[in-house]
Design a protein around this motif. Structure first.
Motif, PDB file in Angstrom:
ATOM      1  N   TYR A 239       0.796  -1.222   0.000  1.00 24.77           N
ATOM      2  CA  TYR A 239       0.000   0.000   0.000  1.00 24.77           C
ATOM      3  C   TYR A 239       0.833   1.279   0.000  1.00 24.77           C
ATOM      4  N   ASN A 240       2.085   1.203   0.407  1.00 22.68           N
ATOM      5  CA  ASN A 240       2.924   2.399   0.455  1.00 22.68           C
ATOM      6  C   ASN A 240       3.423   2.717  -0.939  1.00 22.68           C
ATOM      7  N   ARG A 241       2.915   3.792  -1.525  1.00 23.03           N
ATOM      8  CA  ARG A 241       3.238   4.080  -2.918  1.00 23.03           C
ATOM      9  C   ARG A 241       4.626   4.657  -3.107  1.00 23.03           C
ATOM     10  N   GLU A 242       5.361   4.884  -2.021  1.00 21.41           N
ATOM     11  CA  GLU A 242       6.745   5.319  -2.154  1.00 21.41           C
ATOM     12  C   GLU A 242       7.645   4.169  -2.594  1.00 21.41           C
ATOM     13  N   HIS A 243       7.279   2.954  -2.227  1.00 27.41           N
ATOM     14  CA  HIS A 243       8.093   1.807  -2.630  1.00 27.41           C
ATOM     15  C   HIS A 243       7.234   0.610  -3.033  1.00 27.41           C
ATOM     16  N   GLY A 244       5.979   0.858  -3.319  1.00 23.23           N
ATOM     17  CA  GLY A 244       5.082  -0.201  -3.755  1.00 23.23           C
ATOM     18  C   GLY A 244       3.996   0.356  -4.657  1.00 23.23           C
ATOM     19  N   PRO A 245       3.095  -0.498  -5.127  1.00 26.85           N
ATOM     20  CA  PRO A 245       2.105  -0.054  -6.128  1.00 26.85           C
ATOM     21  C   PRO A 245       1.064   0.909  -5.597  1.00 26.85           C
TER      22      PRO A 245
END
Length: 576
Positions: A398-404
């Protein structure tokens, strides 16, 4: 799940009390969810969770008494469950016998209990844990999980749990992993009278004594984070839905006092939403329990049969309550079909998000269907694949800094739109039914909840169509960048070529409209990722005139860059 709306620009309809600055920090183990199960956790069937909760609003305290029944699938010398270490554990029992203090430990929130004697495969063992403390307070529910201690407009306590992001171990001892579902859960929720505790599943009764009410609820096969506490000065709205499959489904809505008119308008949407899902997907999975919704002091969450609703009765520009519809989608995509790992979370959020344009197509036709898809298209980041192919935690996804991040919602949805266009409605909806129910012809009471992975769904599409579409999913799911359609005029017409990440094969056919808006549409086969269409000199053309293809669009990227620049400028101006 973790309801988001394009760029999370919605404010919370909430009078929540902010987190105590002094609340103890969660361990990394408790704060995360979906950490691989220990061998002991993987070696049990979680048969029953009998959960007693006493909720004390004045002190924001929770007293818990949980009895967990496990059947061993391999020999065991200890049991392992997840529980926030910040609770004070006063008693631990195995099969009714107290365990000495040295026989259990919970240093980081993964609690190990030594068994008095080994348990053989097939044997049943019961673990009781009595605990108490102040549950972690959500600072921004439902995105940051925990308890919400609020006040209703009339002044009474209004309390909710929302723990998807951090997991069930925030308030009950569990196996905090998608595959940790208990087969049966009883909740005994004790609250100050005359408050109401609306719960998962079927109401088994309420007892009142000495100024306290204990509400008993029972549900089957819930997601671990779907178990929820919802407490307030509620009034209950009741109805029934006569399903196209022959069964009758109880409808229940717990709303705050003084909001009956708004509640009736929302309640009137229940049958229409049910009809859409049953018509397009199949039987409501929990029709023997209820379709339940409860008004909450946070935005929302798909708690099985008791979906949290905090959208303040607002309809969006399409004239329906998007939050009610999205959370209800998760009864199929989340609660009936559960991802085997957080890496497969697009199966919840992508399908759940696609149900919204599909619902608009059902309600009003193609214009709003495509408009809703365009809203989603404008939100794609395409920085990380929506499936990594390896086990992930919730935070990593869920973390869009290092995931989708949001791409599991909207890229998943848009990919499904393209898949539907490619294989046709009959095969597309058959693939969904087989994934959700395990059969193309589901009937109420004749299916059970299922665990499904990304690879499972890819195999189902192959089974339904008789064709291997691995190339389609490899590009859209396992790569970040979108395929780019390159078109070039030559002496005889139009040359087309797909440019894909890692030069992956991508024989996705392309429709081309020749001439004006009423011109014929030609489908160009793209064997080897290339194709050619004969065109007369000077003839105009339109690529993908019905917007079937999820592809790179430079004008969308330009819009996103401009929007980000304006956002940053506004942020800088606010700081001055």
């Amino acid at each position: 799940m973790k309801m988001t709306r394009l760029v999370l620009a919605l404010g919370l309809a909430c009078a929540a009390v902010s987190a105590h600055a002094e609340q103890p920090a969660l361990t990394a183990m408790t704060e995360d969810t979906g950490v691989p199960r220990t061998p002991e956790q993987a070696a049990v069937v979680f048969e029953h969770a009998d959960l007693g909760f006493k909720v004390l609003p004045d002190s924001k305290r929770l007293e818990g008494d949980a009895t967990l029944t496990f059947r061993a699938s391999a020999a065991l010398s200890k049991l392992v469950v997840d529980l926030d270490r910040n609770y004070q554990v006063s008693r631990v029992e195995v099969d009714g016998q107290a365990v000495a203090t040295g026989g259990w430990r919970n240093p980081e929130g993964k609690m190990s209990v030594d068994l008095p004697k080994p348990v053989a495969s097939g044997q049943v063992v019961k673990l009781r844990i009595v605990y108490a403390g102040q549950p972690h307070v959500a600072t921004r529910a439902p995105w940051d999980g925990g308890f919400v201690w609020a006040k209703a407009p009339s002044g009474e306590p209004w309390i909710a749990s929302a723990v998807q992001g951090e997991g069930c171990d925030l308030f009950w001892p569990c196996i905090d992993h998608p595959q940790g579902e208990p087969l049966l859960v009883d909740q005994h929720i004790t609250v100050p009278a005359p408050l109401v505790a609306a719960g998962n599943g079927v109401a088994m009764g309420m007892q009142e004594k000495d100024g306290w009410r204990t509400w008993h609820w029972r549900t089957r096969d819930p997601n671990t984070y779907a178990i929820a506490l919802n407490i307030g000065p509620y009034e209950e709205m009741k109805g029934e839905y006569h399903s196209r499959f022959g069964n009758t489904i109880p409808l229940r809505f717990w709303h705050l006092r003084g909001r009956e008119q708004q509640a009736r308008e929302l309640f009137a949407e229940f049958p229409q939403v049910l009809d859409f899902f049953e018509r397009n997907i199949g039987p409501y999975p929990f029709g023997d329990e209820k379709m339940g919704v409860v008004e909450t002091p946070h935005l929302g969450m798909e708690h099985q049969t008791i979906n949290a609703y905090g959208n303040d009765y607002k309809k969006d520009k399409y004239g329906y309550d998007w939050l009610l519809q999205h959370e209800f989608a998760h009864e199929w995509f989340g609660n009936q079909l559960t991802n085997t790992d957080w890496d497969d979370m697009w199966l919840h959020e992508g399908f759940g998000s696609y149900m919204q344009p599909l619902y608009l197509q059902y309600l009003r036709g193609d214009m709003e269907y495509h408009a809703a898809l365009l809203d989603q298209r404008a939100a794609l980041a395409n920085k990380f694949p929506i499936v990594s192919g390896k086990s992930q935690t919730e935070e990593a996804v869920y973390n869009r800094e290092h995931g989708p991040g949001l791409d599991i919602y909207y890229k998943g949805s848009l990919m499904l739109h393209s898949l539907r266009s490619l294989i046709g409605d009959e095969a597309f909806f058959a693939s969904i039914r087989r994934a959700v129910y395990g059969t193309d012809t589901p009937k109420p009471g004749q299916f059970k909840p299922r665990y499904v992975s990304t690879r499972d769904y890819i195999d189902i599409v192959r089974q339904v169509t008789g064709k291997d579409y691995g190339w389609f999913f490899d590009v859209y799911l396992y790569r970040a960048a979108l395929p780019e359609l390159l078109a070039e005029r030559d002496a005889t017409g139009l040359s087309l070529r797909w440019k894909t990440p890692d030069a992956l094969p991508f024989p996705l056919p392309v429709d081309v409209r020749v001439g004006g808006n009423d011109g014929p549409i030609r489908t160009v086969a793209m064997s080897g990722g290339q194709g050619h269409l004969a065109l007369a000199a000077g003839e105009t053309y339109t690529l993908d005139p019905h917007s079937k293809l999820l592809q790179r669009l430079p004008h969308i990227e330009a819009f996103q860059r401009d929007a980000e620049a304006r956002r940053q400028a506004a942020e800088s101006a606010r700081k001055k």
